[in-house]
Design a protein around this motif. Structure first.
Motif, mmCIF file in Angstrom:
data_model
loop_
_atom_site.group_PDB
_atom_site.id
_atom_site.type_symbol
_atom_site.label_atom_id
_atom_site.label_comp_id
_atom_site.label_asym_id
_atom_site.label_seq_id
_atom_site.Cartn_x
_atom_site.Cartn_y
_atom_site.Cartn_z
ATOM 1 N N ASN A 65 -7.547 -23.109 44.289
ATOM 2 C CA ASN A 65 -7.399 -21.627 43.976
ATOM 3 C C ASN A 65 -7.640 -20.758 42.766
ATOM 4 N N GLU A 103 -1.019 -19.019 47.496
ATOM 5 C CA GLU A 103 0.685 -19.231 48.310
ATOM 6 C C GLU A 103 -0.217 -17.390 49.217
ATOM 7 N N SER A 104 -1.552 -17.532 49.117
ATOM 8 C CA SER A 104 -1.555 -16.815 50.004
ATOM 9 C C SER A 104 -2.092 -17.662 51.206
ATOM 10 N N ASP A 105 -2.366 -17.054 52.507
ATOM 11 C CA ASP A 105 -3.204 -17.820 53.448
ATOM 12 C C ASP A 105 -3.546 -18.458 53.581
ATOM 13 N N SER A 106 -5.063 -17.888 52.917
ATOM 14 C CA SER A 106 -6.153 -18.400 53.111
ATOM 15 C C SER A 106 -6.668 -20.397 52.012
ATOM 16 N N TRP A 107 -5.320 -20.110 50.458
ATOM 17 C CA TRP A 107 -4.770 -21.030 49.899
ATOM 18 C C TRP A 107 -3.770 -22.530 50.457
#
Length: 184
Positions: free
Chosen positions: A55, A62-66
């Motif tokens: 991250n 917590e993002s979509d890419s993460w």
């Protein structure tokens, strides 16, 4: 043979197979399928699966890419190590997790070849681990517009130089997914 005392076990280390790291990666679907195969095999053989998740500003927690890709799922009892540097050992809990599992040998898969995979392989070897790279279970995105070779060449070169990597009392090496032997 690892130089770490009382660390006879092997673990599968799954590095950064997240939406933001493999979304545009070379041979993404084949690599993710190979990683899934390794995870399944490790679980059947009761080999620890340790997940690493990056991250930073570009991939905030917590993002979509993460998120880990939908094709893979971490078991509730499988350790998750969060990192912010390329080397999965750097300023993380990875060393203590592996010590607790008595692991001295790592089988490594994930992304990205020219960043976190290479850094973690070298980090493992200098810390006393044996570090085996699964040659068809790591990938990277195309960075050629910034002067890097095409991704297939980056992957091939990494496999080439890691194939014979050694250090006193430690070994590197590569293996294809179909030939992974967690028992050594």
């Amino acid at each position: 043979m690892t130089t770490l005392e009382n660390r006879p076990k092997t673990a599968l280390l799954v590095i950064d197979v997240q939406n933001g790291t493999v979304g545009e990666a070379h041979a993404r679907d084949a690599v993710v399928a190979n990683v899934a195969s390794l995870v399944d095999k490790a679980r059947v053989e009761q080999v620890p699966v340790v997940w690493v998740q990056h991250n930073d500003e570009g991939m905030p927690r917590e993002s979509d890419s993460w998120q880990i890709v939908a094709e893979l799922s971490r078991g509730d009892d499988e350790p998750l190590v969060e990192k912010t540097y390329l080397d999965s050992f750097e300023d993380t809990t990875l060393e203590s997790v592996l010590a607790g599992l008595e692991v001295g040998r790592l089988v490594v898969a994930g992304a990205q070849t020219d960043a976190c995979i290479r850094s973690t392989l070298h980090g493992a070897l200098v810390r006393g681990y044996d570090a085996i790279l699964v040659s068809d279970a790591h990938t990277t995105e195309d960075m050629s517009e910034w002067g890097a070779p095409p991704p297939d060449q980056v992957i091939a070169h990494t496999n080439l130089y890691w194939r014979h990597q050694t250090a006193p009392g430690r070994t590197g090496g590569t293996v294809e997914t179909k030939d992974v032997d967690f028992s050594r």
